[in-house]
Design an enzyme around this catalytic site. Structure first.
Site, PDB file in Angstrom:
ATOM      1  N   ASP A 174       5.579  -5.267   6.416  1.00  0.00           N
ATOM      2  CA  ASP A 174       6.103  -6.593   6.751  1.00  0.00           C
ATOM      3  C   ASP A 174       5.753  -7.655   5.697  1.00  0.00           C
ATOM      4  O   ASP A 174       6.577  -8.531   5.402  1.00  0.00           O
ATOM      5  CB  ASP A 174       5.673  -7.035   8.159  1.00  0.00           C
ATOM      6  N   GLY A 175       4.564  -7.547   5.082  1.00  0.00           N
ATOM      7  CA  GLY A 175       4.190  -8.510   4.049  1.00  0.00           C
ATOM      8  C   GLY A 175       5.113  -8.421   2.844  1.00  0.00           C
ATOM      9  O   GLY A 175       5.609  -9.432   2.334  1.00  0.00           O
ATOM     10  N   SER A 176       5.382  -7.184   2.429  1.00  0.00           N
ATOM     11  CA  SER A 176       6.275  -6.992   1.277  1.00  0.00           C
ATOM     12  C   SER A 176       7.688  -7.457   1.602  1.00  0.00           C
ATOM     13  O   SER A 176       8.366  -8.058   0.764  1.00  0.00           O
ATOM     14  CB  SER A 176       6.333  -5.510   0.895  1.00  0.00           C
ATOM     15  N   ARG A 197     -24.059   8.851  14.103  1.00  0.00           N
ATOM     16  CA  ARG A 197     -23.631   9.021  12.719  1.00  0.00           C
ATOM     17  C   ARG A 197     -22.254   8.376  12.582  1.00  0.00           C
ATOM     18  O   ARG A 197     -21.455   8.408  13.522  1.00  0.00           O
ATOM     19  CB  ARG A 197     -23.524  10.492  12.327  1.00  0.00           C
ATOM     20  N   THR A 239       4.332   2.122   6.296  1.00  0.00           N
ATOM     21  CA  THR A 239       2.935   1.673   6.363  1.00  0.00           C
ATOM     22  C   THR A 239       2.171   2.573   7.320  1.00  0.00           C
ATOM     23  O   THR A 239       2.687   2.917   8.387  1.00  0.00           O
ATOM     24  CB  THR A 239       2.789   0.214   6.856  1.00  0.00           C
ATOM     25  N   ARG A 272     -25.145  14.396  19.066  1.00  0.00           N
ATOM     26  CA  ARG A 272     -24.968  13.070  18.462  1.00  0.00           C
ATOM     27  C   ARG A 272     -23.765  12.311  19.014  1.00  0.00           C
ATOM     28  O   ARG A 272     -22.808  12.904  19.502  1.00  0.00           O
ATOM     29  CB  ARG A 272     -24.782  13.220  16.946  1.00  0.00           C
ATOM     30  N   ASP A 325      -0.118   1.600   9.013  1.00  0.00           N
ATOM     31  CA  ASP A 325      -0.530   0.753  10.143  1.00  0.00           C
ATOM     32  C   ASP A 325       0.496   0.756  11.275  1.00  0.00           C
ATOM     33  O   ASP A 325       0.172   0.399  12.407  1.00  0.00           O
ATOM     34  CB  ASP A 325      -0.746  -0.693   9.686  1.00  0.00           C
ATOM     35  N   GLY A 328       0.814  -1.222   0.000  1.00  0.00           N
ATOM     36  CA  GLY A 328       0.000   0.000   0.000  1.00  0.00           C
ATOM     37  C   GLY A 328       0.840   1.260   0.000  1.00  0.00           C
ATOM     38  O   GLY A 328       1.886   1.322   0.621  1.00  0.00           O
TER      39      GLY A 328
HETATM   40  O1  F6P Z   1      -1.963  -1.682   5.144  1.00  0.00           O
HETATM   41  C1  F6P Z   1      -2.445  -0.417   4.795  1.00  0.00           C
HETATM   42  C2  F6P Z   1      -3.937  -0.425   4.644  1.00  0.00           C
HETATM   43  O2  F6P Z   1      -4.369   0.878   4.330  1.00  0.00           O
HETATM   44  C3  F6P Z   1      -4.711  -0.967   5.849  1.00  0.00           C
HETATM   45  O3  F6P Z   1      -4.778  -0.033   6.902  1.00  0.00           O
HETATM   46  C4  F6P Z   1      -6.035  -1.328   5.240  1.00  0.00           C
HETATM   47  O4  F6P Z   1      -6.665  -2.368   5.965  1.00  0.00           O
HETATM   48  C5  F6P Z   1      -5.628  -1.810   3.871  1.00  0.00           C
HETATM   49  O5  F6P Z   1      -4.340  -1.276   3.579  1.00  0.00           O
HETATM   50  C6  F6P Z   1      -6.584  -1.407   2.786  1.00  0.00           C
HETATM   51  O6  F6P Z   1      -6.217  -2.075   1.643  1.00  0.00           O
HETATM   52  P1  F6P Z   1      -6.758  -1.699   0.195  1.00  0.00           P
HETATM   53  O7  F6P Z   1      -6.031  -0.466  -0.234  1.00  0.00           O
HETATM   54  O8  F6P Z   1      -6.423  -2.891  -0.614  1.00  0.00           O
HETATM   55  O9  F6P Z   1      -8.231  -1.441   0.311  1.00  0.00           O
END
Ligand code: F6P
Length: 339
Positions: free
Chosen positions: A95-97, A256, A118, A155, A120, A18
């Site tokens: 970490d995935g990449s 909301r 990231t 709200r 995250d 991402g």
């Molecule tokens: O890992 C980054 C991230 O934005 C996450 O926070 C989210 O869950 C995911 O990617 C969203 O992925 P996509 O862009 O494939 O919708």
């Protein structure tokens, strides 16, 4: 692969996974340091590892001008690296990449250095990844903008934020933005506890409440909520609306829901991401110059350091339920829905 400096001429750089704010700061630092300081060539690979699989390989030589201003068939990626005549590759990823890139590097003898990025902030062995601070700023601003409209209409406002399986964005923005409730995957909540906290806030005379929920928290049946996307694929998303309905039912309040989504990944990087990106870029080039590969640059104790890539991949960095930020939130009488 570990530790001897080749007579370096060309290094490649790619981003993987991402996007996020702050990537240009990283690339600027790498290009500028590699060219100005070492006289190397820097090859920007388009479309991440896909670019190395394409024939011809998709790349662009990066010059100083550019910096003022993207599963795998392993053998083809490795061959793409060779075709470009690269001596090293700087991979900017999560970490995935890194797990994929590291497999490629080991299999293909690629001299790899990693830079964590990231929103995250879940890459292990570093306190900060490029993109996280900007995402927090966006989520905090969203809370700032929701507060007055919440107050003017009595709200309960629910803000759903990203973060995958880590609650860093929700926790950090929730404290900074004055949330009353923060729900994160690392702390199990019940909807009854959340409703009771909101009732308490209202009994004290406040006519509104702000709730931040991380996308990967489990719903009241203990399930994570997913959404399907046009064109295929699914990701976390939808918990905000479930919460909104349940809270309206239990508290009688008008609710909301705002789903912040991908706006957390774009826009201008804030100052900290620009800084961290610059620091990481320079250090990554220094690692290449020293012939120290299979490592990731990291931020720890106000310093840039480097760690084995394997350590960064091994343990994702989640919120510590006993950590300083959770204690701070509890001290502010913010509820995690666990009591
Ligand atoms: O890992 C980054 C991230 O934005 C996450 O926070 C989210 O869950 C995911 O990617 C969203 O992925 P996509 O862009 O494939 O919708």
């Amino acid at each position: 692969m570990a530790s001897h400096a080749p007579a370096m001429k060309s290094i490649g750089i790619l981003t993987s996974g991402g996007d996020c704010s702050g990537l240009n700061a990283v690339i600027r630092a790498v290009v500028s340091h590699a060219i100005e300081h070492h006289g190397w060539r820097v090859i920007g690979i388009r479309q991440g590892t896909m670019g190395l699989m394409r024939r011809p390989v998709e790349f662009e030589e990066l010059g100083l001008r550019v910096v003022t201003g993207n599963i795998l068939r392993l053998a083809e990626v490795i061959e793409g690296y060779r075709q470009l005549g690269l001596d090293a590759l700087i991979g900017i990823g999560g970490d995935g990449s890194f797990a994929i890139l590291r497999r490629l590097a080991i299999q293909g003898g690629i001299n790899l250095v990693g830079i964590p990025k990231t929103i995250d902030n879940d890459v292990g062995a570093t306190e900060n990844s490029v993109g996280f601070q900007s995402a927090v700023a966006v989520a905090t601003e969203a809370l700032d903008r929701l507060q007055p409209t919440a107050a003017s209409h009595d709200r309960v406002m629910i803000l759903e934020v990203m973060g995958r399986d880590a609650g860093h964005i929700a926790l950090t923005a929730g404290i900074a933005g004055g949330a009353d409730v923060i729900l994160i995957p690392e702390i199990a909540y019940t909807i009854e506890n959340v409703a009771a906290h909101i009732a308490k806030v209202r009994q004290r005379g406040r006519n509104f409440a702000l709730v931040v929920v991380a996308e990967a928290v489990k719903d009241t049946l203990g399930q994570t909520v997913h959404q399907r996307h046009g064109g295929g694929g699914a990701s976390y998303g939808g918990i905000g609306h479930r919460l909104g309905e349940a809270l309206a039912r239990l508290t009688g309040a008008e609710t909301r829901v705002t789903v912040l989504g991908h706006v957390q990944r774009g826009g201008e990087p804030n100052a900290i991401d620009r800084l961290i990106g610059s620091v990481f870029g320079i250090h990554a080039v220094d690692l290449v110059a020293a012939g120290r590969f299979d490592r990731m640059v990291a931020w720890r104790n106000r310093e840039v350091v480097d760690v084995p890539l394997a350590d960064a991949i091994a343990t994702p960095q989640c919120v510590d339920p006993q950590g300083a930020l959770v204690r701070t939130a509890r001290g502010l009488d913010i509820s995690f829905g666990d009591a």
